[in-house]
Write a protein that holds these residues in place. Structure first.
Motif, PDB file in Angstrom:
ATOM      1  N   PRO A   1      52.283  38.849  -2.637  1.00  0.00           N
ATOM      2  CA  PRO A   1      51.516  38.343  -1.639  1.00  0.00           C
ATOM      3  C   PRO A   1      52.140  37.133  -0.771  1.00  0.00           C
ATOM      4  CG  PRO A   1      50.206  38.650  -3.633  1.00  0.00           C
ATOM      5  CD  PRO A   1      51.514  38.882  -4.103  1.00  0.00           C
ATOM      6  N   ARG A   2      52.005  37.152   0.533  1.00  0.00           N
ATOM      7  CA  ARG A   2      52.373  36.074   1.215  1.00  0.00           C
ATOM      8  C   ARG A   2      51.007  35.574   1.895  1.00  0.00           C
ATOM      9  NH1 ARG A   2      56.636  39.106  -0.235  1.00  0.00           N
ATOM     10  NH2 ARG A   2      58.604  38.797   0.857  1.00  0.00           N
ATOM     11  N   VAL A   3      51.170  34.188   2.298  1.00  0.00           N
ATOM     12  CA  VAL A   3      49.969  33.274   2.767  1.00  0.00           C
ATOM     13  C   VAL A   3      50.745  33.046   4.169  1.00  0.00           C
ATOM     14  CG1 VAL A   3      48.976  31.215   2.781  1.00  0.00           C
ATOM     15  CG2 VAL A   3      49.036  32.827   0.620  1.00  0.00           C
ATOM     16  N   ALA A   4      50.031  33.196   5.186  1.00  0.00           N
ATOM     17  CA  ALA A   4      50.115  32.680   6.723  1.00  0.00           C
ATOM     18  C   ALA A   4      50.191  31.245   6.353  1.00  0.00           C
ATOM     19  CB  ALA A   4      49.187  32.991   7.416  1.00  0.00           C
ATOM     20  N   ILE A   5      51.447  30.781   7.065  1.00  0.00           N
ATOM     21  CA  ILE A   5      51.736  29.333   7.173  1.00  0.00           C
ATOM     22  C   ILE A   5      50.794  28.660   8.337  1.00  0.00           C
ATOM     23  CG2 ILE A   5      53.374  27.387   7.472  1.00  0.00           C
ATOM     24  CD1 ILE A   5      55.375  29.330   6.169  1.00  0.00           C
ATOM     25  N   ALA A   6      50.774  29.210   9.392  1.00  0.00           N
ATOM     26  CA  ALA A   6      49.864  28.804  10.344  1.00  0.00           C
ATOM     27  C   ALA A   6      49.072  29.889  11.075  1.00  0.00           C
ATOM     28  CB  ALA A   6      50.707  28.203  11.413  1.00  0.00           C
ATOM     29  N   ASP A   7      48.366  29.805  12.113  1.00  0.00           N
ATOM     30  CA  ASP A   7      47.570  30.730  12.579  1.00  0.00           C
ATOM     31  C   ASP A   7      48.547  31.959  13.262  1.00  0.00           C
ATOM     32  OD1 ASP A   7      45.096  29.611  11.826  1.00  0.00           O
ATOM     33  OD2 ASP A   7      44.465  29.034  13.856  1.00  0.00           O
ATOM     34  N   THR A   8      48.455  32.972  13.088  1.00  0.00           N
ATOM     35  CA  THR A   8      49.326  34.067  13.649  1.00  0.00           C
ATOM     36  C   THR A   8      48.784  35.391  13.882  1.00  0.00           C
ATOM     37  OG1 THR A   8      51.592  34.789  13.288  1.00  0.00           O
ATOM     38  CG2 THR A   8      50.114  34.957  11.293  1.00  0.00           C
ATOM     39  N   GLU A   9      49.606  36.181  14.399  1.00  0.00           N
ATOM     40  CA  GLU A   9      49.024  37.706  14.521  1.00  0.00           C
ATOM     41  C   GLU A   9      49.921  38.739  14.248  1.00  0.00           C
ATOM     42  OE1 GLU A   9      48.792  39.999  18.754  1.00  0.00           O
ATOM     43  OE2 GLU A   9      47.123  38.389  18.582  1.00  0.00           O
ATOM     44  N   VAL A  10      49.557  39.821  13.493  1.00  0.00           N
ATOM     45  CA  VAL A  10      50.397  41.163  13.270  1.00  0.00           C
ATOM     46  C   VAL A  10      49.390  42.350  13.674  1.00  0.00           C
ATOM     47  CG1 VAL A  10      51.322  42.482  11.249  1.00  0.00           C
ATOM     48  CG2 VAL A  10      51.530  39.834  11.267  1.00  0.00           C
ATOM     49  N   ALA A  11      50.159  43.274  14.367  1.00  0.00           N
ATOM     50  CA  ALA A  11      49.546  44.194  14.843  1.00  0.00           C
ATOM     51  C   ALA A  11      48.393  44.067  15.499  1.00  0.00           C
ATOM     52  CB  ALA A  11      49.391  45.313  13.829  1.00  0.00           C
ATOM     53  N   GLY A  12      48.040  42.985  16.204  1.00  0.00           N
ATOM     54  CA  GLY A  12      47.188  42.549  17.198  1.00  0.00           C
ATOM     55  C   GLY A  12      46.057  41.994  16.183  1.00  0.00           C
ATOM     56  N   THR A  13      45.907  41.998  14.843  1.00  0.00           N
ATOM     57  CA  THR A  13      45.313  41.354  14.290  1.00  0.00           C
ATOM     58  C   THR A  13      45.505  39.563  13.951  1.00  0.00           C
ATOM     59  OG1 THR A  13      44.731  43.406  13.104  1.00  0.00           O
ATOM     60  CG2 THR A  13      43.889  41.341  11.947  1.00  0.00           C
ATOM     61  N   PRO A  14      44.435  39.037  14.453  1.00  0.00           N
ATOM     62  CA  PRO A  14      44.592  37.670  14.045  1.00  0.00           C
ATOM     63  C   PRO A  14      44.603  37.012  12.571  1.00  0.00           C
ATOM     64  CG  PRO A  14      42.835  38.145  15.836  1.00  0.00           C
ATOM     65  CD  PRO A  14      43.144  39.118  15.017  1.00  0.00           C
ATOM     66  N   ILE A  15      45.452  36.643  12.241  1.00  0.00           N
ATOM     67  CA  ILE A  15      45.554  36.036  10.847  1.00  0.00           C
ATOM     68  C   ILE A  15      45.424  34.542  10.846  1.00  0.00           C
ATOM     69  CG2 ILE A  15      46.841  35.878   8.687  1.00  0.00           C
ATOM     70  CD1 ILE A  15      48.141  38.677   9.625  1.00  0.00           C
ATOM     71  N   ALA A  16      44.554  33.921  10.076  1.00  0.00           N
ATOM     72  CA  ALA A  16      44.495  32.498  10.142  1.00  0.00           C
ATOM     73  C   ALA A  16      45.362  31.847   9.061  1.00  0.00           C
ATOM     74  CB  ALA A  16      43.105  32.108   9.760  1.00  0.00           C
ATOM     75  N   ALA A  17      45.557  30.785   9.246  1.00  0.00           N
ATOM     76  CA  ALA A  17      46.544  29.917   8.478  1.00  0.00           C
ATOM     77  C   ALA A  17      45.733  29.865   7.051  1.00  0.00           C
ATOM     78  CB  ALA A  17      46.688  28.354   8.913  1.00  0.00           C
ATOM     79  N   GLY A  18      46.363  30.146   5.927  1.00  0.00           N
ATOM     80  CA  GLY A  18      45.939  30.151   4.682  1.00  0.00           C
ATOM     81  C   GLY A  18      45.697  31.459   4.114  1.00  0.00           C
ATOM     82  N   GLU A  19      45.459  32.616   5.143  1.00  0.00           N
ATOM     83  CA  GLU A  19      44.932  33.922   4.617  1.00  0.00           C
ATOM     84  C   GLU A  19      46.211  34.712   3.993  1.00  0.00           C
ATOM     85  OE1 GLU A  19      41.026  34.902   7.019  1.00  0.00           O
ATOM     86  OE2 GLU A  19      43.030  35.509   8.143  1.00  0.00           O
ATOM     87  N   MET A  20      45.881  35.613   3.284  1.00  0.00           N
ATOM     88  CA  MET A  20      46.824  36.250   2.371  1.00  0.00           C
ATOM     89  C   MET A  20      47.122  37.602   3.042  1.00  0.00           C
ATOM     90  SD  MET A  20      46.983  36.363  -1.715  1.00  0.00           S
ATOM     91  CE  MET A  20      45.529  37.350  -2.107  1.00  0.00           C
ATOM     92  N   VAL A  21      48.463  38.026   2.814  1.00  0.00           N
ATOM     93  CA  VAL A  21      48.998  39.263   3.560  1.00  0.00           C
ATOM     94  C   VAL A  21      49.578  40.116   2.324  1.00  0.00           C
ATOM     95  CG1 VAL A  21      50.357  40.449   5.292  1.00  0.00           C
ATOM     96  CG2 VAL A  21      49.185  38.294   5.731  1.00  0.00           C
ATOM     97  N   LEU A  22      49.275  41.252   2.195  1.00  0.00           N
ATOM     98  CA  LEU A  22      50.011  42.212   1.433  1.00  0.00           C
ATOM     99  C   LEU A  22      50.633  43.315   2.216  1.00  0.00           C
ATOM    100  CD1 LEU A  22      47.086  42.871  -1.418  1.00  0.00           C
ATOM    101  CD2 LEU A  22      49.361  41.668  -1.575  1.00  0.00           C
ATOM    102  N   VAL A  23      51.895  43.565   1.588  1.00  0.00           N
ATOM    103  CA  VAL A  23      52.308  44.788   2.417  1.00  0.00           C
ATOM    104  C   VAL A  23      52.569  46.004   1.405  1.00  0.00           C
ATOM    105  CG1 VAL A  23      54.616  45.704   3.323  1.00  0.00           C
ATOM    106  CG2 VAL A  23      54.037  43.343   3.846  1.00  0.00           C
ATOM    107  N   SER A  24      52.025  47.233   1.724  1.00  0.00           N
ATOM    108  CA  SER A  24      52.056  48.241   0.876  1.00  0.00           C
ATOM    109  C   SER A  24      53.497  48.930   1.168  1.00  0.00           C
ATOM    110  CB  SER A  24      50.962  49.368   1.311  1.00  0.00           C
ATOM    111  OG  SER A  24      51.201  50.701   0.822  1.00  0.00           O
ATOM    112  N   LEU A  25      54.205  48.695   0.258  1.00  0.00           N
ATOM    113  CA  LEU A  25      55.675  49.482   0.250  1.00  0.00           C
ATOM    114  C   LEU A  25      55.834  50.924   0.292  1.00  0.00           C
ATOM    115  CD1 LEU A  25      57.613  46.910  -2.181  1.00  0.00           C
ATOM    116  CD2 LEU A  25      57.339  46.738   0.603  1.00  0.00           C
ATOM    117  N   ALA A  26      54.767  51.369  -0.446  1.00  0.00           N
ATOM    118  CA  ALA A  26      54.693  52.716  -0.648  1.00  0.00           C
ATOM    119  C   ALA A  26      54.111  53.515   0.741  1.00  0.00           C
ATOM    120  CB  ALA A  26      53.768  53.157  -1.644  1.00  0.00           C
ATOM    121  N   ALA A  27      53.213  52.928   1.469  1.00  0.00           N
ATOM    122  CA  ALA A  27      52.661  53.330   2.769  1.00  0.00           C
ATOM    123  C   ALA A  27      53.804  53.292   3.632  1.00  0.00           C
ATOM    124  CB  ALA A  27      51.452  52.737   3.099  1.00  0.00           C
ATOM    125  N   ALA A  28      54.553  52.091   3.789  1.00  0.00           N
ATOM    126  CA  ALA A  28      55.456  51.751   4.668  1.00  0.00           C
ATOM    127  C   ALA A  28      56.553  52.762   4.807  1.00  0.00           C
ATOM    128  CB  ALA A  28      55.895  50.321   4.680  1.00  0.00           C
TER     129      ALA A  28
END
Length: 389
Positions: free
Chosen positions: A285-312
């Protein structure tokens, strides 16, 4: 204890070799999906290839270090982070990786080739002597990488069985956190003994070389952390690739024949199997360091992001017909080994083990087959292989 696949977090579920339909469908939807991780914490799930590389490749926006430490009873999270590349960000990660990179160059890994070949041949000899049926996991897929990692770390042969058992239990989600914590503590204590021996009398193994060349730059806890990470990352993942990769090839006999008979087919086959299987379900897991955006989805600082390697790795943006195994396709830049600063340090070693083991197995047992069809086998559990001599 058996865990039903539907009770697992969405991003670690599989339908035989494939990501579940629900995960694959997310690639065709806008934005990111909100899921929970194995500990019940909320996270955003990335399923598309381009966004997977974006998140994995940007340590300035997404932190490994800020992920909340798993509170395993009886363990100190700070101690467990020391030396663990996957739990550190630059510049600390950069410092540790620079010290280790020399041990994992293609040139240095090639020095292990004769030993890897010897381990593979010894297991095949034992299988042939025992006769069919053979359990490919127990008799081949697990022992080979276990012997290699023991050789790399200087683990005495007589300690190999305990070493292998502890490695498996640390990532067994059917065990309680308390049990996994106990095993992790036992493993660290054993690694501490190896490190202390290396400091006292550095050998020719990797720990000995690290002590000789960087003993003043690495603490005892960091060396223990490095060894512990290599145990898990360099053992279980390769063992699963050898078992499931063989099963996938047996499902495609014409491709298995190419790997068996054509030396030029081996390297592309390894890359395609890595992409097709993506043994590691998801990134750390990664944690957003600051407010950001991925694929048009706002991600707030401190929120966790997972990458599905199998799906990608099954994204049509990466290859045509991604759900088909095709070892003849040009090697795709898959993310099965990760991407960016945390790209798997041991990838050259894993590739060499697979490139040695797959053709050797298929050449020794050209009529290798499974006793039941995969579609009738329990989901998530490969059947043992029958290996006629």
């Amino acid at each position: 204890m058996t865990v039903d696949a539907k009770d697992l977090p969405l991003h670690v579920q599989r339908d035989h070799f494939d990501p579940p339909a629900a995960v694959s469908a997310l690639r065709d939807q806008p934005g990111l999906e909100r899921v929970t991780d194995a500990l019940g914490q909320p996270a955003w799930l990335v399923t598309r290839y381009d966004e997977a590389r974006e998140v994995l490749g940007d340590a300035t926006r997404f932190s490994n270090e800020r992920v909340p430490a798993v509170r395993i009873p009886g363990t100190d999270p700070a101690v467990f982070r020391a030396g663990n590349l996957l739990m550190n960000d630059p510049p600390e990660h950069t410092r540790l990786r620079r010290l280790l990179t020399g041990e994992f160059t293609v040139k240095r890994i090639r020095r292990l080739q004769p030993r890897i070949s010897a381990f593979v041949d010894a297991q095949l000899d034992a299988m042939a002597q025992a006769g069919p049926p053979a359990d490919l996991v127990t008799d081949f897929a697990l022992p080979v990488p276990s012997l290699v990692i023991c050789e790399l770390l200087g683990v005495p042969y007589e300690d190999r069985d305990d070493f292998q058992t502890r490695a498996g239990k640390q990532i067994d989600l059917t065990l309680s956190l308390e049990e996994r914590g106990r095993v992790a503590a036992e493993s660290r204590a054993y690694m501490g003994e190896l490190v202390d021996r290396a400091f006292a009398a550095p050998g020719d193994d990797m720990l000995g070389m690290l002590v000789r060349e960087h003993g003043d730059d690495l603490t005892r806890n960091e060396l223990i952390g490095i060894a512990s990470l290599l145990l898990i990352a360099g053992h279980e993942t390769t063992a699963n690739m050898l078992a499931l990769g063989t099963l996938a090839l047996l499902r495609h006999p014409e491709q298995a024949a190419l790997v068996r008979d054509d030396p030029t087919a081996t390297a592309p086959a390894v890359e395609e199997l890595m992409r097709y299987l993506s043994i590691v379900h998801a990134s750390v897991p990664r944690v957003a360091i600051a407010d950001t955006e991925v694929a048009g989805t706002p991600i707030a600082a401190g929120e966790m992001v997972l990458v599905s390697l199998a799906a990608a790795d099954r994204d049509r943006a990466l290859v045509e017909d991604p759900d088909q195994l095709d070892i003849g396709r040009a090697g795709a830049p898959h993310v099965a080994f990760g991407h960016g600063v945390h790209h798997c340090l041991g990838a050259p070693l894993a590739r060499m083990e697979m490139a040695t083991a797959f053709p050797a197995l298929l050449q020794r047992f050209p009529t290798l087959a499974t006793p039941v069809d995969l579609d009738s086998a329990p989901r998530g559990r490969p059947s043992p292989a029958t290996s006629p001599p």
